[in-house]
Design a protein around this motif. Structure first.
Motif, PDB file in Angstrom:
ATOM      1  N   ARG A  42      41.607  30.190  48.049  1.00  0.00           N
ATOM      2  CA  ARG A  42      41.510  31.653  47.992  1.00  0.00           C
ATOM      3  C   ARG A  42      42.572  32.219  47.051  1.00  0.00           C
ATOM      4  O   ARG A  42      42.319  33.160  46.288  1.00  0.00           O
ATOM      5  N   ILE A  43      43.777  31.657  47.098  1.00  0.00           N
ATOM      6  CA  ILE A  43      44.844  32.101  46.189  1.00  0.00           C
ATOM      7  C   ILE A  43      44.447  31.851  44.733  1.00  0.00           C
ATOM      8  O   ILE A  43      44.613  32.711  43.871  1.00  0.00           O
ATOM      9  N   LEU A  44      43.891  30.656  44.467  1.00  0.00           N
ATOM     10  CA  LEU A  44      43.492  30.300  43.110  1.00  0.00           C
ATOM     11  C   LEU A  44      42.397  31.232  42.595  1.00  0.00           C
ATOM     12  O   LEU A  44      42.504  31.788  41.495  1.00  0.00           O
ATOM     13  N   VAL A  45      41.338  31.411  43.358  1.00  0.00           N
ATOM     14  CA  VAL A  45      40.208  32.239  42.922  1.00  0.00           C
ATOM     15  C   VAL A  45      40.638  33.694  42.776  1.00  0.00           C
ATOM     16  O   VAL A  45      40.277  34.361  41.799  1.00  0.00           O
ATOM     17  N   SER A  46      41.415  34.187  43.721  1.00  0.00           N
ATOM     18  CA  SER A  46      41.849  35.591  43.667  1.00  0.00           C
ATOM     19  C   SER A  46      42.691  35.858  42.428  1.00  0.00           C
ATOM     20  O   SER A  46      42.533  36.891  41.767  1.00  0.00           O
ATOM     21  N   ASP A  47      43.588  34.934  42.105  1.00  0.00           N
ATOM     22  CA  ASP A  47      44.451  35.130  40.945  1.00  0.00           C
ATOM     23  C   ASP A  47      43.658  35.016  39.645  1.00  0.00           C
ATOM     24  O   ASP A  47      43.878  35.780  38.702  1.00  0.00           O
ATOM     25  N   TYR A  48      42.721  34.064  39.596  1.00  0.00           N
ATOM     26  CA  TYR A  48      41.939  33.843  38.375  1.00  0.00           C
ATOM     27  C   TYR A  48      41.022  35.032  38.078  1.00  0.00           C
ATOM     28  O   TYR A  48      40.788  35.376  36.921  1.00  0.00           O
ATOM     29  N   LEU A  49      40.511  35.675  39.133  1.00  0.00           N
ATOM     30  CA  LEU A  49      39.555  36.776  38.962  1.00  0.00           C
ATOM     31  C   LEU A  49      40.165  38.144  39.248  1.00  0.00           C
ATOM     32  O   LEU A  49      39.452  39.118  39.458  1.00  0.00           O
ATOM     33  N   LYS A  50      41.495  38.234  39.235  1.00  0.00           N
ATOM     34  CA  LYS A  50      42.130  39.489  39.636  1.00  0.00           C
ATOM     35  C   LYS A  50      41.768  40.649  38.716  1.00  0.00           C
ATOM     36  O   LYS A  50      41.748  41.812  39.147  1.00  0.00           O
ATOM     37  N   CYS A  51      41.452  40.347  37.440  1.00  0.00           N
ATOM     38  CA  CYS A  51      41.078  41.436  36.532  1.00  0.00           C
ATOM     39  C   CYS A  51      39.746  42.059  36.922  1.00  0.00           C
ATOM     40  O   CYS A  51      39.446  43.207  36.553  1.00  0.00           O
ATOM     41  N   LEU A  52      38.914  41.323  37.679  1.00  0.00           N
ATOM     42  CA  LEU A  52      37.622  41.840  38.129  1.00  0.00           C
ATOM     43  C   LEU A  52      37.706  42.509  39.499  1.00  0.00           C
ATOM     44  O   LEU A  52      36.747  43.145  39.937  1.00  0.00           O
ATOM     45  N   ASN A  53      38.849  42.311  40.163  1.00  0.00           N
ATOM     46  CA  ASN A  53      39.071  42.886  41.492  1.00  0.00           C
ATOM     47  C   ASN A  53      37.881  42.607  42.425  1.00  0.00           C
ATOM     48  O   ASN A  53      37.269  43.536  42.977  1.00  0.00           O
ATOM     49  N   PRO A  54      37.533  41.320  42.637  1.00  0.00           N
ATOM     50  CA  PRO A  54      36.344  40.996  43.434  1.00  0.00           C
ATOM     51  C   PRO A  54      36.553  41.287  44.920  1.00  0.00           C
ATOM     52  O   PRO A  54      37.680  41.223  45.430  1.00  0.00           O
ATOM     53  N   HIS A  55      35.443  41.591  45.599  1.00  0.00           N
ATOM     54  CA  HIS A  55      35.489  41.829  47.050  1.00  0.00           C
ATOM     55  C   HIS A  55      35.797  40.514  47.762  1.00  0.00           C
ATOM     56  O   HIS A  55      35.490  39.422  47.273  1.00  0.00           O
TER      57      HIS A  55
END
Length: 242
Positions: A208-221
């Motif tokens: 979750r940390i990896l995915v959240s950081d990688y996609l933070k520019c998209l601010n995913p739900h």
């Protein structure tokens, strides 16, 4: 993996950028930067506005003045004089290149990311280093040789090595040499690194940390992130079962 440079078609900006950087660095060593902020701002304005001839005239004027100037710091006078002489030579060569650009396409040697990092003391990360060509690995081996490692830009025809900046740091990563096409690094190069083995991420918290950081520019739900994690876990489970 980025090479150490190659000859490419260049425009005025590519030709003048390294010269302007060298000029500003040497100017700051010779004169008070604080007292000349207006002048240095004018240099940057000419560069950003593509006023190439005005920029060249400014640097040429200062260069001639510096060569005729008696440096107050006698202990550093000889070194500064020599550096201004080198800059004057580069300025003359650049003026010729600019004139050539006006009538034909000009090729010049453009340093790669690695060469720039070595010269300026930057940190650089080489991904999948074990997939690099043998010649590249041999080059890296010489670069990491003790505290006096260096890099020779053979494509530019250099005979003098590019001395490694003391702040330069090289990081590299690779997957284990267990997949098809993967191979281990030569021991002579591998021993020059401090080696850390990182286990594959498997726990949901780490993923979750990896995915959240990688996609933070998209601010995913949060639900989207959970879906990506479940997809990856199901894919990996199916792969391991084959």
């Amino acid at each position: 993996m980025e090479d150490d440079g190659k000859y490419k078609p260049v425009d005025h900006r590519q030709i003048l950028l390294p010269l302007r950087e060298a000029f500003e660095d040497l100017f700051s060593q010779t004169y008070s930067r604080k007292q000349n902020l207006t002048f240095l701002g004018h240099v940057q304005t000419c560069f950003r506005g593509k006023r190439w001839q005005d920029l060249l005239k400014l640097m040429d004027h200062v260069c001639k003045s510096a060569l005729a100037k008696e440096v107050q710091d006698k202990s550093n006078a000889a070194s500064l004089q020599e550096q201004w002489e080198v800059l004057a030579s580069k300025l003359n060569q650049t003026q010729q290149q600019i004139r050539a650009c006006e009538t034909a396409m000009v090729f010049a040697f453009v340093e790669g990311t690695l060469a720039q990092a070595v010269r300026k003391g930057h940190w650089i990360l080489l991904d999948e280093i074990n997939l690099a060509a043998a010649e590249t690995l041999e080059c890296l081996s010489g670069l990491l040789e003790g505290t006096a490692g260096s890099l020779v830009l053979l494509d530019r025809g250099d005979t003098e090595p590019l001395v490694r900046h003391p702040d330069f740091r090289l990081f590299a990563c690779m997957n284990p040499a267990t997949d098809v096409g993967k191979r281990n690094l030569p021991l002579g190069l591998r021993n020059r690194f401090t080696e850390l083995y990182i286990e594959e991420l498997e726990t949901e918290g780490d993923l979750r940390i990896l995915v959240s950081d990688y996609l933070k520019c998209l601010n995913p739900h949060r639900n989207i992130i959970s879906g990506i994690i479940r997809c990856w876990q199901n894919t990996m489970f199916s792969y391991d079962s084959l």
